[in-house]
Design an enzyme around this catalytic site. Structure first.
Site, PDB file in Angstrom:
ATOM      1  N   GLU A  61       0.588  -1.223  -0.109  1.00 40.66           N
ATOM      2  CA  GLU A  61       0.112   0.028   0.084  1.00 40.66           C
ATOM      3  C   GLU A  61       0.867   1.256   0.020  1.00 40.66           C
ATOM      4  O   GLU A  61       0.168   2.386  -0.341  1.00 40.66           O
ATOM      5  CB  GLU A  61      -1.069   0.094   1.119  1.00 40.66           C
ATOM      6  CG  GLU A  61      -0.493   0.297   2.528  1.00 40.66           C
ATOM      7  CD  GLU A  61       0.259  -1.182   3.221  1.00 40.66           C
ATOM      8  OE1 GLU A  61       0.455  -1.270   4.396  1.00 40.66           O
ATOM      9  OE2 GLU A  61       0.348  -2.043   2.383  1.00 40.66           O
ATOM     10  N   VAL A  99     -16.618  21.904   2.588  1.00 42.35           N
ATOM     11  CA  VAL A  99     -16.702  21.080   1.108  1.00 42.35           C
ATOM     12  C   VAL A  99     -17.691  19.687   1.791  1.00 42.35           C
ATOM     13  O   VAL A  99     -18.569  19.451   1.018  1.00 42.35           O
ATOM     14  CB  VAL A  99     -15.575  20.466   0.591  1.00 42.35           C
ATOM     15  CG1 VAL A  99     -14.692  19.926   1.753  1.00 42.35           C
ATOM     16  CG2 VAL A  99     -15.604  20.031  -0.577  1.00 42.35           C
ATOM     17  N   ASP A 100     -17.492  19.312   2.919  1.00 45.94           N
ATOM     18  CA  ASP A 100     -18.097  18.100   3.195  1.00 45.94           C
ATOM     19  C   ASP A 100     -19.992  18.547   3.422  1.00 45.94           C
ATOM     20  O   ASP A 100     -20.570  17.705   2.662  1.00 45.94           O
ATOM     21  CB  ASP A 100     -17.804  17.596   4.734  1.00 45.94           C
ATOM     22  CG  ASP A 100     -16.373  17.128   4.805  1.00 45.94           C
ATOM     23  OD1 ASP A 100     -15.541  17.004   3.761  1.00 45.94           O
ATOM     24  OD2 ASP A 100     -15.667  17.264   5.819  1.00 45.94           O
ATOM     25  N   SER A 152     -21.347  21.040   2.254  1.00 44.44           N
ATOM     26  CA  SER A 152     -21.627  21.591   1.236  1.00 44.44           C
ATOM     27  C   SER A 152     -22.025  20.724  -0.130  1.00 44.44           C
ATOM     28  O   SER A 152     -23.221  20.733  -0.556  1.00 44.44           O
ATOM     29  CB  SER A 152     -20.591  22.569   0.299  1.00 44.44           C
ATOM     30  OG  SER A 152     -20.534  23.613   1.460  1.00 44.44           O
ATOM     31  N   LYS A 191     -12.164  12.092   2.370  1.00 44.39           N
ATOM     32  CA  LYS A 191     -12.052  13.809   1.541  1.00 44.39           C
ATOM     33  C   LYS A 191     -12.051  14.011   0.456  1.00 44.39           C
ATOM     34  O   LYS A 191     -12.649  14.411  -0.520  1.00 44.39           O
ATOM     35  CB  LYS A 191     -11.249  14.475   2.527  1.00 44.39           C
ATOM     36  CG  LYS A 191     -11.258  15.928   2.162  1.00 44.39           C
ATOM     37  CD  LYS A 191     -12.386  16.854   2.461  1.00 44.39           C
ATOM     38  CE  LYS A 191     -12.212  16.944   4.040  1.00 44.39           C
ATOM     39  NZ  LYS A 191     -13.321  17.977   4.609  1.00 44.39           N
TER      40      LYS A 191
END
Length: 550
Positions: free
Chosen positions: A186, A241-242, A244, A405
């Protein structure tokens, strides 16, 4: 109203038609990154604590299971164990590092402590490519972090590779569909790691690689309509942003059944309230209620210094205000209901009818850090997850609960959110209250932080670095220091500048800001904010520190 304070453990909405792979967390520092890398391959993944049990994993109907790394020795008394029932679910299992060692031990292989641990970059030699390593070079670099080593693979398994200190650095049992790799695929230091994960997902698990954040918008809109029906909904809108993206998704789904409630709690950045009102009330034409509750929140925060107490107090107060606004929406025309004396309300649009549902911009990283509802350790409570009161009287609508995010930003772009808002840096729901550290929250301290933050953001944008940073902000510790300004002794506040780079906030590195930029920021703060006489820089990465100080 329907009480629903505890959301379902699985953040993937019921009815979503996507393949899923479960990542079980055994305490590895890269566990969240595994889940992110699986998603980047085009498969939805969820990170769960290792002890959730086979029934809980089976309930998710996964196409595969990945066992993460971890710091323990498989022979230590308190080492996290492997539930053998996981191997009977009937889906492929991939063990990574500690997860590989658990598989080997459970299946009868030989795992012992090596004389020399293997940490950092190592050279991997592939002896048999099998299915897992097909198409990869015989010699390749890989990132290791272990002391225990697999010396003999389980019976029936084929050793695929070795490294300098690992006789068995990869094995597979194709018949039982069990796979193990000692290295970390990863991390970017393992150049063929993503190919290994993709091979496991596509060729071993048979997953359709069709997951993407952008193409879930349509699915989320459908699920929102199913959940809400013709009910009225309010959205906890912060302007970030979240919230919105969540608000626009719900508005596209149900139109004017939604009323956004923007609570100005007095803990915002400079001019933030006006920006939110202009964007949603004027640009998007979403029914918007603006609640001025500055005095109310300051009163509730009076005397509080503990960060968890502040978060929970703020979270509870938000919910109480939303409940009050929901009652007002239910009141007949001309009877707005009774608002608290310290709360002023400004309304745009024509909301009407009662509101039973509450929209929140909860993210997957919020769920993980708040404990996830499945036994994970609580790092800090997020006001919209662990900070919710037990007696909440709403059914929650959380369309972003399954997303990190950067995935939310992809959805925001897909549904038409302006670029400046899509790429706005994260801002915590409790606002500046959790950036006043070690002391009580006062109007003076909030004003100091607002002015310093405005200077920092202005200079970061002028330097063209805003998009390169995950977050940049100021912290005000409850500390004063001696200084000299204008040939006079001063005793002013210290402001700490925090700037980090990250992909998803689960891990972060401190940003190497140019010295000239730091000099300009410090000079302006000390010169323009009279209560400040010292500026310091936080150079702590995550882990060990979190991004926010509280």
């Amino acid at each position: 109203m329907t009480a629903s304070a505890t959301p379902p453990p699985n953040p993937l909405p019921s009815g979503a038609d996507v393949d899923e792979v479960v990542v079980l967390d055994f305490g590895g520092q890269y566990s969240q990154l595994i889940a992110r890398r699986v998603r980047e391959c085009g498969v939805f993944s969820e990170l769960l604590p290792h002890h959730v049990g086979a029934d809980e994993v089976r309930r998710r109907n996964p196409k595969g299971i990945i066992l993460s790394g971890g710091p323990a020795s498989v022979y230590a008394p308190e080492a996290p164990p492997l539930d053998p029932a996981l191997l009977e679910i009937g889906v492929p299992v991939l063990g990574i590092c500690y997860g590989m060692q658990l598989l080997a031990k459970e299946l009868g292989g030989r795992v012992e402590s090596a004389e020399v641990g293997e940490y950092g970059r190592s050279q991997l030699t592939v002896h048999e490519h099998g299915t897992l390593l097909k198409g990869q070079p015989d010699e390749q670099p890989a990132w290791m972090s272990h002391r225990d080593t697999v010396y003999t693979p389980p019976e029936g398994a084929v050793a695929l590779a070795s490294s300098t200190s690992s006789p068995v650095a990869a094995f597979e049992s194709a018949e039982r569909r069990l796979y193990g790799i000692q290295y970390h695929p990863e991390v970017v230091h393992t150049p063929y790691g993503q190919q290994t994960l993709q091979t496991f997902l596509r060729d071993v698990c048979g997953c359709d690689l069709n997951w993407s954040a952008a193409n879930i918008a349509e699915e989320q809109i459908r699920l929102i309509r199913e959940q809400v029906g013709d009910g009225k909904v309010i959205c906890a809108l912060s302007g970030g942003v979240d919230s919105s993206v969540a608000a626009l998704l719900v508005h596209q789904a149900i139109g004017d059944q939604l009323t956004c409630v923007f609570v100005d709690h007095g803990l915002l950045r400079k001019n933030e309230g006006e920006q939110v009102k202009k964007m949603f009330g004027e640009h998007f034409k979403v029914p918007l209620v603006v609640v001025d509750a500055k005095d109310r929140f300051l009163d509730r925060l009076s005397g509080l210094t503990d960060p968890e107490a502040k978060r929970k107090t703020i979270g509870t107060e938000f919910i109480r205000i939303f409940e009050e606004e929901a009652l007002k929406l239910a009141a007949p025309a001309g009877d707005p209901g009774e608002a608290p004396a310290d709360t002023d309300v400004e309304v745009s649009g024509e909301p009407s009818g009662g509101a039973r549902f509450l929209v929140q911009g909860t993210l997957y990283s919020d769920v993980i850090e708040s404990g996830g509802g499945t036994g994970a350790a609580t790092i800090k409570s997020h006001h919209n997850v662990g900070g919710l009161p037990d007696d909440i009287e709403f059914e929650l609508v959380e369309p972003l609960r399954a997303l990190f995010k950067d995935e939310v930003r992809a959805v925001g772009t897909e549904i038409g959110l302006p670029e400046r808002m899509v790429w706005r840096q994260p801002f915590p729901g409790p606002g500046l209250a959790i950036r006043i550290v070690g002391g009580v929250v006062t109007e003076e301290k909030l004003d100091i932080l607002r002015e310093c933050d405005a200077i920092l953001q202005e200079e970061v944008r002028a330097a063209g670095l805003y998009r390169e940073l995950w977050q940049s902000f100021c912290v005000l510790p409850d500390v004063r220091t001696v200084g000299v300004q204008g040939d006079e002794r001063t005793y002013g506040y210290v402001v700490a500048v925090r700037a980090v780079t990250s992909d998803d906030a689960m891990t972060a590195d401190w940003a190497r800001l140019p010295y000239d930029l730091l000099d300009q920021v410090a000079t302006r703060m000390v010169g323009e904010v009279r209560q400040v006489n010292r500026v310091v820089l936080d150079i702590t990465s995550k882990p060990p520190g979190t991004i926010e100080w509280e």
